[in-house]
Design a protein around this motif. Structure first.
Motif, PDB file in Angstrom:
ATOM      1  N   PHE A 279      53.284  27.693  28.292  1.00 12.56           N
ATOM      2  CA  PHE A 279      51.925  27.771  27.740  1.00 12.56           C
ATOM      3  C   PHE A 279      51.981  28.548  26.422  1.00 12.56           C
ATOM      4  O   PHE A 279      51.461  29.663  26.323  1.00 12.56           O
ATOM      5  N   PRO A 280      52.617  27.972  25.394  1.00 11.43           N
ATOM      6  CA  PRO A 280      52.849  28.721  24.146  1.00 11.43           C
ATOM      7  C   PRO A 280      51.576  29.110  23.406  1.00 11.43           C
ATOM      8  O   PRO A 280      51.607  30.045  22.601  1.00 11.43           O
ATOM      9  N   ASP A 281      50.484  28.425  23.648  1.00  6.39           N
ATOM     10  CA  ASP A 281      49.233  28.723  22.948  1.00  6.39           C
ATOM     11  C   ASP A 281      48.269  29.536  23.797  1.00  6.39           C
ATOM     12  O   ASP A 281      47.081  29.623  23.480  1.00  6.39           O
ATOM     13  N   CYS A 282      48.766  30.110  24.871  1.00  5.15           N
ATOM     14  CA  CYS A 282      47.923  30.870  25.792  1.00  5.15           C
ATOM     15  C   CYS A 282      48.478  32.275  25.986  1.00  5.15           C
ATOM     16  O   CYS A 282      49.648  32.544  25.730  1.00  5.15           O
ATOM     17  N   SER A 283      47.615  33.154  26.463  1.00  8.73           N
ATOM     18  CA  SER A 283      48.072  34.451  26.948  1.00  8.73           C
ATOM     19  C   SER A 283      48.356  34.295  28.436  1.00  8.73           C
ATOM     20  O   SER A 283      47.500  33.825  29.188  1.00  8.73           O
ATOM     21  N   VAL A 284      49.535  34.657  28.863  1.00 11.04           N
ATOM     22  CA  VAL A 284      49.936  34.520  30.264  1.00 11.04           C
ATOM     23  C   VAL A 284      50.072  35.910  30.868  1.00 11.04           C
ATOM     24  O   VAL A 284      50.874  36.722  30.410  1.00 11.04           O
ATOM     25  N   ILE A 285      49.293  36.180  31.900  1.00 14.64           N
ATOM     26  CA  ILE A 285      49.269  37.500  32.517  1.00 14.64           C
ATOM     27  C   ILE A 285      49.416  37.346  34.028  1.00 14.64           C
ATOM     28  O   ILE A 285      48.795  36.487  34.646  1.00 14.64           O
ATOM     29  N   GLY A 286      50.218  38.200  34.624  1.00 17.72           N
ATOM     30  CA  GLY A 286      50.346  38.229  36.074  1.00 17.72           C
ATOM     31  C   GLY A 286      49.352  39.193  36.679  1.00 17.72           C
ATOM     32  O   GLY A 286      49.141  40.289  36.152  1.00 17.72           O
ATOM     33  N   LEU A 287      48.715  38.791  37.770  1.00 15.26           N
ATOM     34  CA  LEU A 287      47.781  39.670  38.468  1.00 15.26           C
ATOM     35  C   LEU A 287      48.580  40.629  39.349  1.00 15.26           C
ATOM     36  O   LEU A 287      49.251  40.209  40.294  1.00 15.26           O
ATOM     37  N   ASP A 288      48.509  41.899  39.036  1.00 14.97           N
ATOM     38  CA  ASP A 288      49.250  42.919  39.770  1.00 14.97           C
ATOM     39  C   ASP A 288      48.352  43.440  40.888  1.00 14.97           C
ATOM     40  O   ASP A 288      47.501  44.295  40.657  1.00 14.97           O
ATOM     41  N   TYR A 289      48.533  42.906  42.093  1.00 16.89           N
ATOM     42  CA  TYR A 289      47.623  43.260  43.178  1.00 16.89           C
ATOM     43  C   TYR A 289      48.370  43.873  44.359  1.00 16.89           C
ATOM     44  O   TYR A 289      49.586  43.736  44.488  1.00 16.89           O
ATOM     45  N   THR A 290      47.608  44.550  45.226  1.00 14.86           N
ATOM     46  CA  THR A 290      48.190  45.198  46.394  1.00 14.86           C
ATOM     47  C   THR A 290      47.670  44.625  47.708  1.00 14.86           C
ATOM     48  O   THR A 290      48.167  44.980  48.778  1.00 14.86           O
ATOM     49  N   ALA A 291      46.681  43.753  47.661  1.00 15.28           N
ATOM     50  CA  ALA A 291      46.057  43.206  48.867  1.00 15.28           C
ATOM     51  C   ALA A 291      47.084  42.533  49.770  1.00 15.28           C
ATOM     52  O   ALA A 291      47.940  41.787  49.303  1.00 15.28           O
ATOM     53  N   GLU A 292      46.966  42.774  51.064  1.00 13.70           N
ATOM     54  CA  GLU A 292      47.828  42.130  52.050  1.00 13.70           C
ATOM     55  C   GLU A 292      47.033  41.285  53.034  1.00 13.70           C
ATOM     56  O   GLU A 292      47.611  40.627  53.905  1.00 13.70           O
ATOM     57  N   THR A 293      45.710  41.318  52.900  1.00 13.49           N
ATOM     58  CA  THR A 293      44.835  40.521  53.759  1.00 13.49           C
ATOM     59  C   THR A 293      43.806  39.823  52.884  1.00 13.49           C
ATOM     60  O   THR A 293      43.518  40.275  51.762  1.00 13.49           O
ATOM     61  N   PRO A 294      43.206  38.732  53.372  1.00 16.16           N
ATOM     62  CA  PRO A 294      42.198  38.043  52.563  1.00 16.16           C
ATOM     63  C   PRO A 294      40.962  38.889  52.306  1.00 16.16           C
ATOM     64  O   PRO A 294      40.333  38.756  51.251  1.00 16.16           O
ATOM     65  N   TRP A 295      40.603  39.777  53.252  1.00 12.34           N
ATOM     66  CA  TRP A 295      39.423  40.608  53.000  1.00 12.34           C
ATOM     67  C   TRP A 295      39.709  41.656  51.935  1.00 12.34           C
ATOM     68  O   TRP A 295      38.814  41.998  51.149  1.00 12.34           O
ATOM     69  N   ASP A 296      40.939  42.139  51.876  1.00 12.51           N
ATOM     70  CA  ASP A 296      41.295  43.048  50.783  1.00 12.51           C
ATOM     71  C   ASP A 296      41.308  42.297  49.449  1.00 12.51           C
ATOM     72  O   ASP A 296      40.897  42.836  48.417  1.00 12.51           O
ATOM     73  N   ALA A 297      41.791  41.060  49.468  1.00 17.31           N
ATOM     74  CA  ALA A 297      41.806  40.246  48.247  1.00 17.31           C
ATOM     75  C   ALA A 297      40.391  39.998  47.735  1.00 17.31           C
ATOM     76  O   ALA A 297      40.153  40.017  46.521  1.00 17.31           O
TER      77      ALA A 297
END
Length: 272
Positions: free
Chosen positions: A94-112
């Protein structure tokens, strides 16, 4: 990743309009000191949606500012055991985009559901539109947590799409009945997964409702999701489905990653 790659990742994921860092802090983050090569490398930061602003030699500080952009954000959500740093793989695609990874800690869907929306809104606020790439359980968490967010399209790689079916399959494998799980609450298995009545109950009470235009890459050897299940999900959600013969749940061999990259490029070349 270049010399200051960890620093660019840190700034790209901060979600702030402006951030000031001391030379000492930069050295801690990057693992290397600020030297003359910084001026040569600083243009790399623009790929992360930021630019180097004022550099104060007297105060030993550097200001980094978000670039007002009209280009898209590509947000990557990793699977279990992964990391936001995996987003680096997708930047050349994706050379024309900003690519960022979501740094998350959730281990359950309710935490997500608690963690993802504010993080998404902070990261995407400066961009014209957002493309989501999500891997494995990261796709399931995203479908639970982000259905109301403004996502232009999504690419799912080996997504978990029927969590109830997956959990029930693990219960059969572990020879744990529903009554036993309800009574005990949590049951450890000999294959390294903990079965949870709270998790199963949540999944049943919160079925996936996903309307984002989505394309799916699936390996025929996926041990978590059957071909029947992924096909049913794709059909019911009008999602494009590509199956790699000989592929696995984890796309990691040179052949598999080449297939993944070609799949994304082909998808991006199609009309949206």
């Amino acid at each position: 990743m270049g010399k200051y790659g960890p620093l660019w990742d840190y700034i790209g994921n901060c979600g702030r309009e402006k951030i000031t860092l001391t030379f000492e802090k930069i050295a801690q983050i990057a693992g290397v000191p600020v030297d003359h090569s910084f001026l040569r490398c600083k243009k790399e930061l623009t790929k992360y949606g930021y630019a180097v602003g004022k550099i104060s030699m007297k105060e030993q500080k550097i200001v980094f500012e978000r670039i007002p952009v009209s280009r898209p954000l590509v947000l990557y959500v990793h699977g279990k055991g992964g990391s936001a740093a995996e987003a680096e793989h997708y930047r050349p695609l994706f050379p024309d985009c900003s690519v960022i990874g979501l740094d998350y800690t959730a281990e359950t869907p309710w935490d997500a559901k608690e963690e993802f929306p504010p993080a998404f809104q902070k990261l995407s606020s400066a961009y014209s539109r957002t493309v989501l790439i999500a891997n494995s359980i990261g796709a399931y968490f995203s479908m639970q947590a982000l259905p109301q967010e403004k996502i232009e399209r999504a690419y799912f790689i080996s997504p978990v799409v029927d969590m109830e079916k997956l959990i029930c399959g693990m219960m059969r494998r572990a020879k744990v009945s529903e009554a036993e799980l309800r009574e005990k609450g949590t049951v450890e298995t000999d294959f390294g997964e903990a079965l949870s009545w709270a998790y199963l109950s949540f999944v049943r009470a919160h079925p996936v409702r996903w309307t984002v235009p989505t394309k799916i890459l699936y390996g025929e050897g996926d041990q978590l999701t059957s071909r029947e299940t992924i096909t049913l999900f794709a059909d019911s959600h009008q999602a494009g489905l590509t199956i790699m013969e000989g592929g696995e749940h984890w796309f990691h061999t040179p052949e598999q990653t080449a297939f993944l990259d070609a799949w994304i490029k082909n998808c991006e070349n199609e009309p949206h």
